[in-house]
Design a protein around this motif. Structure first.
Motif, PDB file in Angstrom:
ATOM      1  N   TYR A 256     -12.148 -52.837 -21.616  1.00 30.32           N
ATOM      2  CA  TYR A 256     -12.975 -51.965 -22.458  1.00 30.32           C
ATOM      3  C   TYR A 256     -14.062 -51.310 -21.610  1.00 30.32           C
ATOM      4  CZ  TYR A 256     -16.049 -50.193 -26.053  1.00 30.32           C
ATOM      5  OH  TYR A 256     -16.812 -49.350 -26.820  1.00 30.32           O
ATOM      6  N   GLN A 257     -14.720 -52.109 -20.789  1.00 31.25           N
ATOM      7  CA  GLN A 257     -15.825 -51.572 -19.995  1.00 31.25           C
ATOM      8  C   GLN A 257     -15.346 -50.567 -18.955  1.00 31.25           C
ATOM      9  OE1 GLN A 257     -18.703 -54.320 -18.505  1.00 31.25           O
ATOM     10  NE2 GLN A 257     -19.320 -54.940 -20.538  1.00 31.25           N
ATOM     11  N   ARG A 258     -14.184 -50.812 -18.380  1.00 23.34           N
ATOM     12  CA  ARG A 258     -13.663 -49.860 -17.398  1.00 23.34           C
ATOM     13  C   ARG A 258     -13.450 -48.474 -18.004  1.00 23.34           C
ATOM     14  NH1 ARG A 258     -11.039 -54.303 -14.699  1.00 23.34           N
ATOM     15  NH2 ARG A 258      -9.424 -54.384 -16.288  1.00 23.34           N
ATOM     16  N   THR A 259     -13.016 -48.448 -19.248  1.00 21.74           N
ATOM     17  CA  THR A 259     -12.734 -47.155 -19.884  1.00 21.74           C
ATOM     18  C   THR A 259     -13.996 -46.484 -20.420  1.00 21.74           C
ATOM     19  OG1 THR A 259     -12.288 -48.182 -22.046  1.00 21.74           O
ATOM     20  CG2 THR A 259     -10.426 -47.918 -20.543  1.00 21.74           C
ATOM     21  N   LYS A 260     -15.059 -47.258 -20.650  1.00 28.02           N
ATOM     22  CA  LYS A 260     -16.248 -46.711 -21.311  1.00 28.02           C
ATOM     23  C   LYS A 260     -17.464 -46.571 -20.400  1.00 28.02           C
ATOM     24  CE  LYS A 260     -14.314 -46.574 -25.419  1.00 28.02           C
ATOM     25  NZ  LYS A 260     -14.061 -45.296 -26.117  1.00 28.02           N
ATOM     26  N   PHE A 261     -17.415 -47.169 -19.206  1.00 22.28           N
ATOM     27  CA  PHE A 261     -18.612 -47.241 -18.362  1.00 22.28           C
ATOM     28  C   PHE A 261     -19.227 -45.864 -18.126  1.00 22.28           C
ATOM     29  CE2 PHE A 261     -21.172 -47.540 -14.593  1.00 22.28           C
ATOM     30  CZ  PHE A 261     -21.744 -48.795 -14.655  1.00 22.28           C
ATOM     31  N   ASN A 262     -18.434 -44.915 -17.692  1.00 25.86           N
ATOM     32  CA  ASN A 262     -18.981 -43.599 -17.340  1.00 25.86           C
ATOM     33  C   ASN A 262     -19.608 -42.889 -18.533  1.00 25.86           C
ATOM     34  OD1 ASN A 262     -18.169 -43.994 -14.726  1.00 25.86           O
ATOM     35  ND2 ASN A 262     -16.379 -42.660 -14.856  1.00 25.86           N
ATOM     36  N   ASP A 263     -19.100 -43.164 -19.742  1.00 24.50           N
ATOM     37  CA  ASP A 263     -19.606 -42.500 -20.945  1.00 24.50           C
ATOM     38  C   ASP A 263     -20.804 -43.214 -21.558  1.00 24.50           C
ATOM     39  OD1 ASP A 263     -17.595 -40.566 -20.818  1.00 24.50           O
ATOM     40  OD2 ASP A 263     -16.206 -41.795 -21.978  1.00 24.50           O
ATOM     41  N   GLU A 264     -20.899 -44.521 -21.363  1.00 22.54           N
ATOM     42  CA  GLU A 264     -21.868 -45.312 -22.129  1.00 22.54           C
ATOM     43  C   GLU A 264     -22.996 -45.905 -21.301  1.00 22.54           C
ATOM     44  OE1 GLU A 264     -19.826 -48.232 -24.497  1.00 22.54           O
ATOM     45  OE2 GLU A 264     -18.704 -46.731 -25.625  1.00 22.54           O
ATOM     46  N   VAL A 265     -22.983 -45.746 -19.971  1.00 20.72           N
ATOM     47  CA  VAL A 265     -24.003 -46.372 -19.119  1.00 20.72           C
ATOM     48  C   VAL A 265     -24.746 -45.304 -18.324  1.00 20.72           C
ATOM     49  CG1 VAL A 265     -24.434 -47.998 -17.246  1.00 20.72           C
ATOM     50  CG2 VAL A 265     -22.673 -48.499 -18.947  1.00 20.72           C
ATOM     51  N   THR A 266     -26.071 -45.427 -18.293  1.00 20.13           N
ATOM     52  CA  THR A 266     -26.920 -44.541 -17.501  1.00 20.13           C
ATOM     53  C   THR A 266     -28.016 -45.364 -16.830  1.00 20.13           C
ATOM     54  OG1 THR A 266     -28.361 -44.111 -19.404  1.00 20.13           O
ATOM     55  CG2 THR A 266     -26.548 -42.550 -19.010  1.00 20.13           C
ATOM     56  N   LEU A 267     -28.561 -44.833 -15.729  1.00 22.24           N
ATOM     57  CA  LEU A 267     -29.747 -45.445 -15.141  1.00 22.24           C
ATOM     58  C   LEU A 267     -30.948 -45.157 -16.029  1.00 22.24           C
ATOM     59  CD1 LEU A 267     -29.595 -44.613 -11.315  1.00 22.24           C
ATOM     60  CD2 LEU A 267     -29.043 -46.784 -12.432  1.00 22.24           C
ATOM     61  N   TYR A 268     -31.887 -46.086 -16.056  1.00 22.47           N
ATOM     62  CA  TYR A 268     -33.126 -45.833 -16.776  1.00 22.47           C
ATOM     63  C   TYR A 268     -33.971 -44.806 -16.028  1.00 22.47           C
ATOM     64  CZ  TYR A 268     -32.319 -49.664 -20.039  1.00 22.47           C
ATOM     65  OH  TYR A 268     -31.804 -50.473 -21.019  1.00 22.47           O
ATOM     66  N   GLU A 269     -34.877 -44.218 -16.768  1.00 19.93           N
ATOM     67  CA  GLU A 269     -35.751 -43.172 -16.229  1.00 19.93           C
ATOM     68  C   GLU A 269     -36.500 -43.644 -14.985  1.00 19.93           C
ATOM     69  OE1 GLU A 269     -39.643 -40.551 -17.726  1.00 19.93           O
ATOM     70  OE2 GLU A 269     -38.792 -42.126 -18.981  1.00 19.93           O
ATOM     71  N   THR A 270     -36.524 -42.837 -13.966  1.00 20.14           N
ATOM     72  CA  THR A 270     -37.250 -42.988 -12.695  1.00 20.14           C
ATOM     73  C   THR A 270     -36.754 -44.150 -11.827  1.00 20.14           C
ATOM     74  OG1 THR A 270     -39.103 -44.418 -13.449  1.00 20.14           O
ATOM     75  CG2 THR A 270     -39.336 -42.018 -13.760  1.00 20.14           C
ATOM     76  N   VAL A 271     -35.601 -44.732 -12.135  1.00 17.36           N
ATOM     77  CA  VAL A 271     -35.094 -45.843 -11.320  1.00 17.36           C
ATOM     78  C   VAL A 271     -34.814 -45.397  -9.896  1.00 17.36           C
ATOM     79  CG1 VAL A 271     -33.082 -47.331 -10.930  1.00 17.36           C
ATOM     80  CG2 VAL A 271     -34.208 -47.312 -13.160  1.00 17.36           C
ATOM     81  N   GLU A 272     -34.044 -44.327  -9.723  1.00 17.31           N
ATOM     82  CA  GLU A 272     -33.664 -43.928  -8.370  1.00 17.31           C
ATOM     83  C   GLU A 272     -34.879 -43.485  -7.564  1.00 17.31           C
ATOM     84  OE1 GLU A 272     -30.223 -41.448  -5.992  1.00 17.31           O
ATOM     85  OE2 GLU A 272     -30.427 -41.182  -8.158  1.00 17.31           O
ATOM     86  N   GLU A 273     -35.787 -42.753  -8.187  1.00 21.39           N
ATOM     87  CA  GLU A 273     -36.988 -42.314  -7.484  1.00 21.39           C
ATOM     88  C   GLU A 273     -37.828 -43.509  -7.027  1.00 21.39           C
ATOM     89  OE1 GLU A 273     -36.738 -39.409 -11.067  1.00 21.39           O
ATOM     90  OE2 GLU A 273     -35.825 -41.327 -10.450  1.00 21.39           O
ATOM     91  N   THR A 274     -37.900 -44.522  -7.866  1.00 23.24           N
ATOM     92  CA  THR A 274     -38.677 -45.718  -7.533  1.00 23.24           C
ATOM     93  C   THR A 274     -38.052 -46.470  -6.372  1.00 23.24           C
ATOM     94  OG1 THR A 274     -39.404 -45.928  -9.837  1.00 23.24           O
ATOM     95  CG2 THR A 274     -39.630 -47.868  -8.422  1.00 23.24           C
ATOM     96  N   LEU A 275     -36.730 -46.636  -6.401  1.00 25.19           N
ATOM     97  CA  LEU A 275     -36.040 -47.333  -5.313  1.00 25.19           C
ATOM     98  C   LEU A 275     -36.233 -46.601  -3.992  1.00 25.19           C
ATOM     99  CD1 LEU A 275     -32.687 -48.274  -7.103  1.00 25.19           C
ATOM    100  CD2 LEU A 275     -34.618 -49.792  -6.588  1.00 25.19           C
TER     101      LEU A 275
END
Length: 211
Positions: free
Chosen positions: A72-91
């Motif tokens: 289930y997760q393999r088919t839905k990951f791209n549609d249902e999961v996102t990074l939270y706001e400012t995560v990449e900038e913070t890292l």
């Protein structure tokens, strides 16, 4: 002085809540032919998946159950999961400040690495410890201590950022400083219960704790 920051993954770096809820609903319907409440599913967040599935689906073949969950997760990951706001900038900011970065998660290693690579943030972490890397799981200190050791750091110089009681207790058991994300429905309740000093409104707030 803080020189190390370790993160949980689900609910902390990435918004996987709805996908996890939907995954459990999927296998509850498939194997048990019944619905599962959202409150119960969310109460298991931070617990290793194999423990939850063994407890709730013990009468079924474990491999069949976990494969259905993963499919289930393999088919839905791209549609249902996102990074939270400012995560990449913070890292990126922390990495440029020579802060040691790691992940301690109850996810399995394969799915953790795929998720980090999917969002192009694997490059920021020098240690990733998952459920299959340890014998004791959160809230035990072992996952966090393993990351701290691999990063050649110490607990008193480490922040552990998470969203669940398992993360908070893991940090406290490891003598690290717990940092709670403030964007979950029970964040205020957890902050009050554990007397958490550091609660983030967004991930970028973490930069203010690094001197």
């Amino acid at each position: 002085m803080i020189d190390t920051v370790v993160f949980d993954f689900d609910g902390t770096l990435a918004d996987t809540n709805q996908m996890i809820i939907n995954s459990f609903r999927h296998i509850y319907g498939m194997f048990l032919n019944k619905e599962c409440s959202e409150d119960y599913i969310m109460s298991t967040f931070g617990e290793p998946l194999n423990l939850t599935l063994t407890r709730d689906f013990g009468q079924f073949d474990f491999d069949e159950v976990i494969n259905a969950y993963r499919d289930y997760q393999r088919t839905k990951f791209n549609d249902e999961v996102t990074l939270y706001e400012t995560v990449e900038e913070t890292l990126e900011y922390l990495k440029n400040k020579d802060i040691k970065l790691g992940v301690a998660t109850s996810r399995f290693k394969n799915s953790t690495m795929k998720a980090l690579e999917r969002f192009n943030i694997a490059k920021y972490f020098d240690s990733v410890v998952s459920a299959d890397d340890v014998t004791k799981h959160k809230p035990d200190k072992e996952p966090l201590i393993k990351v701290i050791t691999e990063l050649k750091s110490t607990s008193n110089r480490t922040l552990y950022v998470g969203d669940s009681k398992f993360d908070i207790e893991c940090a406290l058991n490891a003598a690290a400083t717990p940092v709670l994300v403030g964007w979950q429905s029970n964040s205020r309740e957890l902050a009050d219960k554990y007397n958490i000093e550091h609660v983030l409104e967004k991930m970028w707030d973490l930069t203010g704790m690094i001197k």
